[in-house]
Design an enzyme around this catalytic site. Structure first.
Site, PDB file in Angstrom:
ATOM      1  N   SER A  18      49.255  36.138  40.862  1.00  0.00           N
ATOM      2  CA  SER A  18      48.348  36.891  40.843  1.00  0.00           C
ATOM      3  C   SER A  18      48.262  37.554  42.254  1.00  0.00           C
ATOM      4  CB  SER A  18      47.023  36.360  40.290  1.00  0.00           C
ATOM      5  OG  SER A  18      46.054  37.505  40.624  1.00  0.00           O
ATOM      6  N   THR A  23      50.418  45.854  29.325  1.00  0.00           N
ATOM      7  CA  THR A  23      50.095  47.527  29.474  1.00  0.00           C
ATOM      8  C   THR A  23      50.466  48.119  28.215  1.00  0.00           C
ATOM      9  OG1 THR A  23      49.948  46.676  31.850  1.00  0.00           O
ATOM     10  CG2 THR A  23      49.925  48.974  31.193  1.00  0.00           C
TER      11      THR A  23
END
Length: 345
Positions: free
Chosen positions: A178, A322
Site C-alpha cells: 500500500s 475498481t
C-alpha cells in the site's frame, strides 16, 4: 437480480461522496447477509473450479482486499458469485486511517484514487466478524501494520496478525505494497523482505503444528517496480517457498490520468490505468517463478477479455475491485464465463 439493478444504483451512488457511497453499499451488503436477504442478491455464476495453493476455488474470479476492510459484509459479498473473497487489510490495533476526503473517482478514466491508510477496527473485531460469517468458501485474510509502528518493528505487527487470523483463514495475504502507510513499501526491498518472510514462514510452520493445518501465505506487491526489483522479489518468494503472490496493488503513477479532476490527489491509483502495468509485472514474475509460485492477478479488470489477459500474462486466479465498483456484479459472471470459454476452446 442485483446485477440488473446495479446500473440504476450506481447512478445514485456516484452522486455521493465516494467514501460515503462505499460505506452505504457495505452496510447494505452486511445487512443482506445478516438477515438472509442475500439470496435476493444471488448471481447466476457458473462453477469453474480451479485448484491453487492446494485450495479448490469455485471459480477463479475473486474479490480483492480493500472493499471490506473489517470483514463485515462477507455473506452479502459471497452472494454475488465470487469464487473467493479477500477481506482486510487489518492491523493489530484499530486506527482511523488518513484524514478525509481520501477517496476520489476519476470516471473519465474509470479509475479511483484512495489514500485510506488501513482504516480498520483492529484484528480482534475483524476476527469476530469473520467468525460470525456463514460463508464457507475460500476466504483470504489480508494483514498489515499499524501506521504508528516503526518500520523496523513491522514484522511484529504481521506476526501478531498472522497468529490471530490463522485459524479462520483459507489463506493469509501479507500486504507490504500500500502506498498510503508511510515507508511500507520499503518492505519490498531485498533485505527487508527476506527478513520478514523468514519470520512469517517460521511462524506459519509453528501455527500449522498447533492447528493441524497449513494455511498458505500470499504476498501482495506494487506495480511500481523495475525489472531488478521484480527479480529480487521473485527470488525471495522462491527461497522462502511462499505459496502465492498477488500482483498488483495500486500505482503512484499519474501518467494515464494527467489533467483529469482529482488526478493530483495523493494516494494509490486503481482501475483501467493500472491494467498494463499490472500485466507487465505478472509477465515478469511468471518468467522468474513459473508454476512454483501461483500469481493472483489484479488491476484494471473491466471485462472478461481483461480477465483472460491476466491469465495469459501468467496469473492463475484474478481479483476485482475498481472494475466491480464501476460495472457491478455482472462483471463477475462475465469474467468467469470468458475464462471458462477459453479453457474449453
Amino acid at each position: 437480480m442485483f446485477s440488473s439493478l446495479y446500473p440504476l444504483a450506481r447512478a445514485s451512488l456516484f452522486k455521493m461522496d465516494a467514501e460515503d457511497a462505499h460505506h452505504l453499499t457495505l452496510r447494505a451488503l452486511g445487512a443482506a447477509g445478516r438477515t438472509g436477504l442475500a439470496c435476493a442478491l444471488s448471481a447466476r455464476v457458473p462453477d469453474a473450479p480451479r485448484t491453487v495453493m492446494g485450495l479448490t476455488f469455485r471459480n477463479p474470479v475473486g474479490l480483492a482486499a480493500g472493499l471490506d476492510k473489517d470483514g463485515a459484509a462477507i455473506d452479502g459479498l459471497a452472494a454475488l458469485g465470487f469464487g473467493f473473497i479477500e477481506v482486510g487489510t487489518v492491523t493489530p490495533r484499530a486506527q482511523p486511517g488518513n484524514p478525509r476526503p481520501r477517496m476520489f473517482r476519476l470516471p473519465q478514466a474509470e479509475a479511483l484514487i484512495n489514500r485510506m491508510g488501513f482504516n480498520n477496527h483492529g484484528v480482534d473485531q475483524f476476527v469476530k466478524n469473520v467468525q460470525a460469517a456463514r460463508y464457507r468458501g475460500i476466504l483470504g485474510l489480508n494483514i498489515g501494520k499499524n501506521a504508528d509502528t516503526p518500520i523496523e518493528r513491522a514484522a511484529d505487527d504481521y506476526l501478531y496478525c498472522l497468529e490471530r487470523v490463522y485459524p479462520f483463514a483459507s489463506y493469509v495475504t501479507i500486504n507490504i505494497s500500500s502506498p498510503n502507510t508511510k515507508n511500507l513499501r520499503q518492505l519490498q526491498g531485498a533485505g527487508e523482505l527476506d527478513a520478514l518472510l523468514a519470520a512469517l514462514k517460521d511462524k506459519q510452520q509453528r501455527l500449522a503444528d498447533l492447528h493441524g493445518k497449513l494455511v498458505p501465505l500470499a504476498l501482495k506487491i506494487a506495480p511500481d517496480l523495475d525489472d531488478e526489483q521484480v527479480k529480487a522479489i521473485a527470488d525471495t518468494l522462491l527461497r522462502h517457498k511462499i505459496e502465492a503472490v498477488i500482483a498488483t496493488n495500486t500505482t503512484l503513477s499519474r501518467a494515464a490520468v494527467q489533467g483529469l479532476p482529482h488526478a493530483d490527489e495523493a494516494g494509490g491509483l486503481s482501475g483501467r490505468p493500472v491494467f498494463d502495468a499490472s500485466n507487465e509485472v505478472i509477465r515478469k514474475l511468471h518468467a522468474e517463478v513459473g508454476s512454483a509460485v501461483p500469481i493472483i492477478g489484479v488491476g484494471g479488470i473491466f471485462s472478461g477479455d481483461d480477465a483472460r489477459a491476466k491469465l495469459a500474462a501468467g496469473a492463475s486466479l484474478v481479483q476485482l475491485y475498481t472494475g466491480f465498483i464501476y460495472r457491478g456484479p455482472a462483471l463477475v459472471a462475465e469474467c468467469v464465463k470468458a475464462i471458462a470459454r477459453e479453457r474449453a476452446a
